[in-house]
Design a protein around this motif. Structure first.
Motif, PDB file in Angstrom:
ATOM      1  N   PHE A  40       0.803  -0.752   0.110  1.00 61.45           N
ATOM      2  CA  PHE A  40       0.181  -0.221   0.176  1.00 61.45           C
ATOM      3  C   PHE A  40       1.185   1.345   0.570  1.00 61.45           C
ATOM      4  N   LEU A  41       1.526   1.523   0.941  1.00 65.99           N
ATOM      5  CA  LEU A  41       2.605   2.127   0.990  1.00 65.99           C
ATOM      6  C   LEU A  41       3.203   2.670  -0.408  1.00 65.99           C
ATOM      7  N   ARG A  42       3.762   1.267  -1.140  1.00 65.13           N
ATOM      8  CA  ARG A  42       4.779   1.456  -2.118  1.00 65.13           C
ATOM      9  C   ARG A  42       3.578   1.997  -3.354  1.00 65.13           C
ATOM     10  N   SER A  43       2.124   1.255  -3.309  1.00 65.31           N
ATOM     11  CA  SER A  43       1.253   2.119  -4.341  1.00 65.31           C
ATOM     12  C   SER A  43       1.102   3.625  -3.889  1.00 65.31           C
ATOM     13  N   LEU A  44       1.531   4.915  -2.789  1.00 68.98           N
ATOM     14  CA  LEU A  44       1.221   5.822  -2.420  1.00 68.98           C
ATOM     15  C   LEU A  44       2.626   6.177  -3.562  1.00 68.98           C
ATOM     16  N   ASP A  45       3.726   5.765  -2.760  1.00 64.38           N
ATOM     17  CA  ASP A  45       4.456   6.664  -4.012  1.00 64.38           C
ATOM     18  C   ASP A  45       4.562   6.503  -5.244  1.00 64.38           C
ATOM     19  N   GLU A  46       4.087   4.786  -5.933  1.00 64.76           N
ATOM     20  CA  GLU A  46       3.301   4.836  -7.074  1.00 64.76           C
ATOM     21  C   GLU A  46       2.690   6.635  -8.441  1.00 64.76           C
ATOM     22  N   ALA A  47       1.444   6.193  -7.236  1.00 64.56           N
ATOM     23  CA  ALA A  47       0.773   7.293  -7.644  1.00 64.56           C
ATOM     24  C   ALA A  47       1.348   9.082  -7.341  1.00 64.56           C
ATOM     25  N   GLY A  48       2.534   8.952  -6.562  1.00 59.68           N
ATOM     26  CA  GLY A  48       2.827  10.759  -6.768  1.00 59.68           C
ATOM     27  C   GLY A  48       2.763  11.187  -5.518  1.00 59.68           C
ATOM     28  N   LEU A  49       2.456  10.348  -4.542  1.00 59.00           N
ATOM     29  CA  LEU A  49       1.166  11.427  -3.539  1.00 59.00           C
ATOM     30  C   LEU A  49       2.804  11.055  -2.429  1.00 59.00           C
ATOM     31  N   VAL A  73      -5.932   8.755   2.961  1.00 61.58           N
ATOM     32  CA  VAL A  73      -5.886   8.000   2.037  1.00 61.58           C
ATOM     33  C   VAL A  73      -6.091   6.507   2.047  1.00 61.58           C
ATOM     34  N   ARG A  74      -5.820   5.563   3.283  1.00 59.97           N
ATOM     35  CA  ARG A  74      -6.205   4.478   3.896  1.00 59.97           C
ATOM     36  C   ARG A  74      -7.359   5.133   3.994  1.00 59.97           C
ATOM     37  N   GLU A  75      -8.039   5.681   5.124  1.00 62.14           N
ATOM     38  CA  GLU A  75      -9.425   6.118   5.236  1.00 62.14           C
ATOM     39  C   GLU A  75     -10.013   5.821   4.702  1.00 62.14           C
ATOM     40  N   LEU A  76      -9.601   6.898   3.135  1.00 66.25           N
ATOM     41  CA  LEU A  76     -11.133   7.228   2.165  1.00 66.25           C
ATOM     42  C   LEU A  76     -10.700   5.920   1.233  1.00 66.25           C
ATOM     43  N   VAL A  77     -10.041   5.126   1.195  1.00 68.20           N
ATOM     44  CA  VAL A  77      -9.927   3.746   0.054  1.00 68.20           C
ATOM     45  C   VAL A  77     -10.867   3.300   0.934  1.00 68.20           C
ATOM     46  N   ASP A  78     -10.767   3.299   2.416  1.00 74.66           N
ATOM     47  CA  ASP A  78     -11.469   1.716   3.592  1.00 74.66           C
ATOM     48  C   ASP A  78     -13.343   2.797   3.216  1.00 74.66           C
ATOM     49  N   GLN A  79     -13.266   3.724   2.878  1.00 71.58           N
ATOM     50  CA  GLN A  79     -14.406   4.068   2.645  1.00 71.58           C
ATOM     51  C   GLN A  79     -15.799   3.596   1.048  1.00 71.58           C
ATOM     52  N   ALA A  85      -7.715   8.744  -6.902  1.00 71.48           N
ATOM     53  CA  ALA A  85      -9.230   9.749  -6.530  1.00 71.48           C
ATOM     54  C   ALA A  85      -8.602   9.849  -4.616  1.00 71.48           C
ATOM     55  N   ALA A  86      -8.386   9.148  -4.448  1.00 68.76           N
ATOM     56  CA  ALA A  86      -7.941   9.203  -2.983  1.00 68.76           C
ATOM     57  C   ALA A  86      -6.816  10.041  -2.512  1.00 68.76           C
ATOM     58  N   CYS A  87      -5.774   9.654  -3.528  1.00 73.28           N
ATOM     59  CA  CYS A  87      -4.518  11.026  -3.527  1.00 73.28           C
ATOM     60  C   CYS A  87      -4.674  12.178  -3.818  1.00 73.28           C
ATOM     61  N   ARG A  88      -5.293  12.187  -4.983  1.00 69.22           N
ATOM     62  CA  ARG A  88      -6.000  13.549  -5.628  1.00 69.22           C
ATOM     63  C   ARG A  88      -6.846  14.826  -4.019  1.00 69.22           C
TER      64      ARG A  88
END
Length: 112
Positions: A40-49, A73-79, A85-88
Motif C-alpha cells: 500500500f505504501l509503495r502504491s502511494l509512492d507510485e501514485a506520486g502522493l 488515503v487509507r481512510e478514504l480507500v476503506d470508504q 482519487a483518494a490521493c488527489r
C-alpha cells in the motif's frame, strides 16, 4: 567519563524528534503503524502522493507528515474511494491546510 560526540549530528539532534518531516520510520514500521501493507505504501509512492527518502542502503524512510497523508488515503480507500482519487483528495486537502496555515501566519504578522 562519557565521550563527547563529534560532528554536526550532535547540535540539534533532539530537534529531529519534533520535526514532522524527518524521515524516522522504516517502511515496515510505517505499515505496522497504519495497519496496512508495505505494498500500500509503495502504491502511494507510485501514485506520486508521497516520495519517501532513502536510507544509505536504499530503504524507504517515512516522516510523520507522510504517515498522516497515508492514513488519510487509507481512510478514504476503506470508504470505497479509488486510490488515485483518494490521493488527489488528500493532495488538495494538504494544499488547503498549508494555505490556511500561511494565511494565519500572515494575519499574526500584521497584528504585531
Amino acid at each position: 567519563m562519557i565521550p563527547e560526540q563529534e560532528g554536526p549530528a550532535t547540535p540539534g539532534a533532539a530537534d529531529k524528534f519534533d520535526d514532522e518531516h524527518y524521515p524516522g520510520y522504516t517502511m515496515g514500521r510505517a505499515a505496522d503503524m497504519l495497519g496496512t501493507t508495505q505494498g500500500f505504501l509503495r502504491s502511494l509512492d507510485e501514485a506520486g502522493l508521497i516520495t519517501p527518502q532513502r536510507s544509505p542502503g536504499g530503504h524507504r524512510r517515512y516522516s510523520r507528515h507522510q504517515l498522516r497523508l497515508a492514513a488519510r488515503v487509507r481512510e478514504l480507500v476503506d470508504q470505497g474511494t479509488a486510490i488515485d482519487a483518494a490521493c488527489r483528495i488528500v493532495t488538495l486537502e494538504d494544499q488547503l491546510h498549508e494555505a490556511q496555515r500561511l494565511n494565519q501566519s500572515r494575519r499574526l504578522d500584521t497584528v504585531d
